[in-house]
Structure formats: structure tokens, C-alpha cells
Design a protein around this motif. Structure first.
Motif, PDB file in Angstrom:
ATOM      1  N   ILE A 139       0.821  -1.208   0.000  1.00 49.13           N
ATOM      2  CA  ILE A 139       0.000   0.000   0.000  1.00 49.13           C
ATOM      3  C   ILE A 139       0.859   1.265   0.000  1.00 49.13           C
ATOM      4  O   ILE A 139       0.630   2.182  -0.788  1.00 49.13           O
ATOM      5  CB  ILE A 139      -0.970  -0.018   1.195  1.00 49.13           C
ATOM      6  N   VAL A 140       1.858   1.303   0.887  1.00 49.12           N
ATOM      7  CA  VAL A 140       2.661   2.518   1.011  1.00 49.12           C
ATOM      8  C   VAL A 140       3.745   2.605  -0.058  1.00 49.12           C
ATOM      9  O   VAL A 140       3.813   3.578  -0.818  1.00 49.12           O
ATOM     10  CB  VAL A 140       3.289   2.602   2.421  1.00 49.12           C
ATOM     11  N   ARG A 141       4.617   1.586  -0.160  1.00 51.46           N
ATOM     12  CA  ARG A 141       5.772   1.681  -1.058  1.00 51.46           C
ATOM     13  C   ARG A 141       5.403   1.469  -2.528  1.00 51.46           C
ATOM     14  O   ARG A 141       5.863   2.209  -3.399  1.00 51.46           O
ATOM     15  CB  ARG A 141       6.841   0.665  -0.646  1.00 51.46           C
ATOM     16  N   THR A 142       4.599   0.447  -2.800  1.00 54.63           N
ATOM     17  CA  THR A 142       4.297   0.120  -4.196  1.00 54.63           C
ATOM     18  C   THR A 142       3.189   0.985  -4.773  1.00 54.63           C
ATOM     19  O   THR A 142       3.323   1.532  -5.873  1.00 54.63           O
ATOM     20  CB  THR A 142       3.911  -1.370  -4.323  1.00 54.63           C
ATOM     21  N   PRO A 146      -1.312   6.381   1.454  1.00 50.20           N
ATOM     22  CA  PRO A 146      -1.125   6.396   2.910  1.00 50.20           C
ATOM     23  C   PRO A 146      -1.625   5.086   3.502  1.00 50.20           C
ATOM     24  O   PRO A 146      -2.532   4.451   2.943  1.00 50.20           O
ATOM     25  CB  PRO A 146      -1.994   7.586   3.362  1.00 50.20           C
ATOM     26  N   PRO A 147      -1.064   4.631   4.617  1.00 52.91           N
ATOM     27  CA  PRO A 147      -1.467   3.335   5.184  1.00 52.91           C
ATOM     28  C   PRO A 147      -2.935   3.276   5.576  1.00 52.91           C
ATOM     29  O   PRO A 147      -3.518   2.186   5.656  1.00 52.91           O
ATOM     30  CB  PRO A 147      -0.554   3.187   6.411  1.00 52.91           C
ATOM     31  N   GLY A 163     -12.118  -0.518   1.222  1.00 51.02           N
ATOM     32  CA  GLY A 163     -11.749   0.856   0.941  1.00 51.02           C
ATOM     33  C   GLY A 163     -11.878   1.164  -0.533  1.00 51.02           C
ATOM     34  O   GLY A 163     -12.475   0.395  -1.300  1.00 51.02           O
ATOM     35  N   ARG A 164     -11.299   2.287  -0.952  1.00 48.26           N
ATOM     36  CA  ARG A 164     -11.411   2.721  -2.340  1.00 48.26           C
ATOM     37  C   ARG A 164     -10.040   3.102  -2.890  1.00 48.26           C
ATOM     38  O   ARG A 164      -9.209   3.671  -2.184  1.00 48.26           O
ATOM     39  CB  ARG A 164     -12.354   3.923  -2.457  1.00 48.26           C
TER      40      ARG A 164
END
Length: 219
Positions: A139-142, A146-147, A163-164
Motif C-alpha cells: 500500500i505505502v511503497r508500491t 497512505p497506510p 476501501g477505495r
């Protein structure tokens, strides 16, 4: 995101026998090391076959000629390489119906063995570790989000994503990335999206379709 490889999971300095090793010695090795099969290597430490408990039993019940590894082994040996992903090793075992694979280096020399029990370690990974890897690496790096952008729940290796995301095309990409994480058994997607960029619709997700001219005219 780093997936564990055969080299990470294998048992190094594997037990092996030579082509001339006798039936009784092979049986003793299998019993002593509590293994079901053993690689047979040549003078250059290259696997030339594998002798399993099934091979020993087959010889005993058939009464065939042969009392050494050379006569009993299944050949050629099906091998793995240390750089393989664990999934490739598992598929190779399944395809060839074997429980263990000798692992060889770039010169074809035996450096270890990977078994089904070694692969099972992947699915014993803690749920929290899986969740942290998905949040931090995917989620964060790739995805550069934001987490807090997505909710990741993990239970017994089963990942649920909520989520979206901005674009519809990111949904299958996110799912595939999560499926590749070690220890993940299944990924359930409850992801929505803000914009359909796949060409199916030029609308924002959730908006009603725009009626055509004929529909507006009652045609």
C-alpha cells in the motif's frame, strides 16, 4: 517486498548417497534422518536420481534384481534451484508427484533439499506479519498510498481488503500483489474505485449510466 525462495526454505548440506550405496544402508539413512527419500549423487556431487521409501518397498515386493541405489533410484532426478519462488517448487512437486526436491547450484551440484514440510512454513506465518507487509510494502511503497487508505484484515492467512482506490485498474493489481505475499491463502476484495479507466464505462463508480439518444427519445 521480498518473497522467500527455495534457498531460504531448503535444508542445506543435504543427506545423500552414492550410486553404489546398498539397500540396507539406504534404509538406515532414511530411518536415521527421518526422511522419506534421499538424493543419489555422482562423484562431482551432482544428483543423478532419488531413492524413496516407495522404491525400497517396490523392490521388496517385486523381488526384482538390484541391491544398490543405482538399481533402485528414480532417474533422472527432478531438481530445484535456490532462486526459485516456493510456489514454483510446490508446482514441480505436484507435477512430478514427489515430496522432496534436491536443490542444485549453478554447476548442478547438490546444495540442499526442499520438502513439502519446508513449504508448509509459508502458511504458518503470523497474520500480523502478513498484514504489516501488505500495509508497508504494497500500500505505502508500491501503490504510494497512505497506510490508512485501505483496510487490511488478515485471519488465518485470509486477507480481506476494504476501501477505495483511485482507478478501477488498480483493483486487480492490488489483489495480485497481496496474493504474492508469503503466507497468504486467499484474498477477498471489497475494494471500490473512484474512476473507471478500463474503457468499460466513462463514469465514476456508482453513478447511473447515461441514457442513449434513442432511450431519451423513447426508442
Amino acid at each position: 517486498m521480498r518473497q522467500r525462495s527455495v534457498g531460504d526454505l531448503m535444508t542445506p548440506a543435504a543427506v545423500s548417497v552414492r550410486p553404489g550405496t546398498t539397500f540396507k544402508e539406504i534404509a538406515r539413512v532414511l530411518d536415521e534422518y527421518d526422511i522419506t527419500a534421499v538424493p543419489v549423487i555422482d562423484d562431482e556431487d551432482r544428483p543423478v536420481g532419488v531413492v524413496s521409501e516407495a522404491d525400497l518397498l517396490r523392490k521388496q515386493t517385486s523381488g526384482g534384481v538390484g541391491n544398490s541405489a543405482r538399481d533402485l533410484m528414480t532417474s533422472p532426478a527432478v531438481v530445484a534451484e535456490p532462486g526459485w519462488h516456493a510456489v514454483r517448487a510446490a508446482r514441480t512437486m505436484e507435477r512430478h508427484r514427489v515430496k522432496r526436491l534436491p536443490v542444485v547450484d549453478g554447476d548442478g551440484r547438490l546444495i540442499g533439499v526442499i520438502s513439502r514440510s519446508d513449504l508448509v512454513q509459508l502458511f504458518l506465518r503470523r497474520d500480523q506479519a502478513i498484514q504489516e507487509e501488505i500495509l508497508e510494502d504494497i500500500i505505502v511503497r508500491t501503490l504510494d498510498l497512505p497506510p490508512s487508505a485501505l483496510t487490511v484484515e488478515v485471519a488465518e492467512g485470509r486477507v480481506t481488503l476494504s476501501g477505495r482506490v483511485e482507478r478501477k485498474s488498480l483493483v486487480p493489481v492490488t489483489v495480485r500483489l497481496c496474493e504474492s505475499v508469503d503466507g497468504v491463502v486467499e484474498v477477498v476484495s471489497r475494494l471500490g474505485f473512484d474512476r473507471d479507466d478500463t474503457g468499460d464505462h466513462a463514469t465514476v463508480h456508482g453513478d447511473p449510466p447515461v441514457p442513449s439518444e434513442s432511450q431519451r427519445a423513447g426508442g
